[in-house]
Design an enzyme around this catalytic site. Structure first.
Site, PDB file in Angstrom:
ATOM      1  N   CYS A 199       0.867  -1.180   0.000  1.00  0.00           N
ATOM      2  CA  CYS A 199       0.000   0.000   0.000  1.00  0.00           C
ATOM      3  C   CYS A 199       0.903   1.229   0.000  1.00  0.00           C
ATOM      4  O   CYS A 199       2.105   1.118  -0.249  1.00  0.00           O
ATOM      5  CB  CYS A 199      -0.967  -0.009   1.179  1.00  0.00           C
ATOM      6  SG  CYS A 199      -0.193  -0.124   2.812  1.00  0.00           S
ATOM      7  N   THR A 200       0.369   2.388   0.275  1.00  0.00           N
ATOM      8  CA  THR A 200       1.137   3.628   0.161  1.00  0.00           C
ATOM      9  C   THR A 200       2.312   3.681   1.128  1.00  0.00           C
ATOM     10  O   THR A 200       3.459   3.885   0.736  1.00  0.00           O
ATOM     11  CB  THR A 200       0.231   4.849   0.393  1.00  0.00           C
ATOM     12  OG1 THR A 200      -0.911   4.749  -0.452  1.00  0.00           O
ATOM     13  CG2 THR A 200       0.982   6.141   0.097  1.00  0.00           C
TER      14      THR A 200
END
Length: 343
Positions: A199-200
């Protein structure tokens, strides 16, 4: 004692320009048991406000999720403050790849039920029994393994402009939507495949990895520090970059370029483009992808109806917005019937 932001975004922007000093955009998170989130929230606000820290921070009983802009000259002071909080000592700070002194224009510290809305009952499984954290080099190796299924734990508007090669990118609006969909799609491979997530910045994978282990997945891995840290390690260690396009970020920059590839398209004309904007009509504010030509033709709006509203005097626009709820447009990012080329 000041416990809330008192300056508007425009006022803060003017002060930043006047100061002319470098700022660092960064993020961090930590899962921890916080007995009194409101008291902790106030403590953070008072301290960070005095340091001229800006950003969006969520505090809950389960921990903290922070995205910040810190004056570069006060970074050491900020880091010392963080290290003096027992569960944040030595916490990894994800420094943004691309810096912008105006990434945040207000300091908002909010108490939430959860630091990430996942819809899970944490009492039903061991949230500390997480997947194996891997660095960029190991991530690349796992990505090349034919026995690996790589899953993007972000939302559709994030993965649309950038993702890892060969990754599964669920077409979802929220993190909580992705959890059951991914499990259903991989039901037959809980024991024989590597589940590799990213994810980020890592926070969504922290919870998801523990959940999937609870649901029977045997080989669960997660990218340590997310895309942000991956890009840094790739650059510093001269590794092969397997991420194509941009990394979506939740501040005024909206994205960081990780590779030169442009994999998305303008939602209005279909031209290759990966620039997210918000519709200039404040009653809409829809997030979508718009090229420069369409921005000029549509006056930075998503539709002709919004162009008409945006052309009205400001006071008339305010009157039109009274009593109207537009949350469906705002939060269903990138989904609207007016966007002809939204894939």
């Amino acid at each position: 004692m000041q416990l809330y932001n008192k300056l508007s975004a425009k006022e803060r922007e003017a002060l930043i320009e006047e100061a002319g000093e470098d700022r660092l955009t960064l993020s961090f998170y930590a899962y921890a048991k916080i007995g009194n989130p409101k008291l902790f929230r106030d403590h953070l606000f008072v301290a960070w406000n005095s340091m001229d820290v800006l950003g969006r921070i969520y505090v809950a009983h389960e921990g903290i999720n922070a995205q910040l802009s810190v004056p570069a000259k006060r970074f050491n002071e900020f880091k010392e403050f963080i290290d003096n909080i027992y569960f944040l000592e030595g916490c990894r700070l994800n420094i943004a790849i691309e810096q912008d002194s105006k990434s945040f224009l207000k300091l908002k510290v909010k108490v939430r039920d959860k630091i990430v809305a996942d819809g899970l009952n944490d009492a039903s499984f061991d949230v500390t029994n997480k997947g194996i954290h891997v660095d960029a080099a190991t991530f690349n190796q796992l990505l090349d393994d034919p026995n690996t299924v790589c899953v993007d734990m972000r939302n559709h508007y994030e993965s649309e402009i950038g993702h890892f090669q060969g990754a599964v990118t669920p077409d979802v609006d929220t993190f909580r939507d992705s959890l059951p969909i991914i499990e259903k799609d991989l039901e037959e491979h809980k024991e024989d495949k590597n589940l590799l997530m990213y994810c980020t910045g890592g926070i969504r994978c922290e919870k998801a990895s523990a959940y999937y282990k609870h649901r029977g997945f045997q080989n669960v891995y997660q990218l340590e520090g997310g895309i942000i840290e991956y890009a840094r390690q790739v650059k510093n260690q001269q590794l092969e970059n397997k991420f194509i396009g941009k990394n979506f970020v939740f501040d005024h920059r909206r994205s960081e370029r990780i590779s030169d590839d442009v994999i998305a398209h303008c939602h209005q004309c279909g031209k290759a483009c990966d620039t997210h904007v918000n519709c200039a009509n404040e009653a809409c504010h829809l997030l979508f992808i718009q090229c420069e030509e369409c921005a000029m033709e549509m006056n930075n709006c998503c539709s002709e109806d919004c162009m008409k509203v945006n052309a009205l005097p400001y006071e008339e626009q305010k009157e039109l917005r009274k009593g109207k709820r537009n949350s469906n447009k705002i939060f269903k990012k990138g989904r609207s019937e007016v966007l002809k080329y939204k894939s």
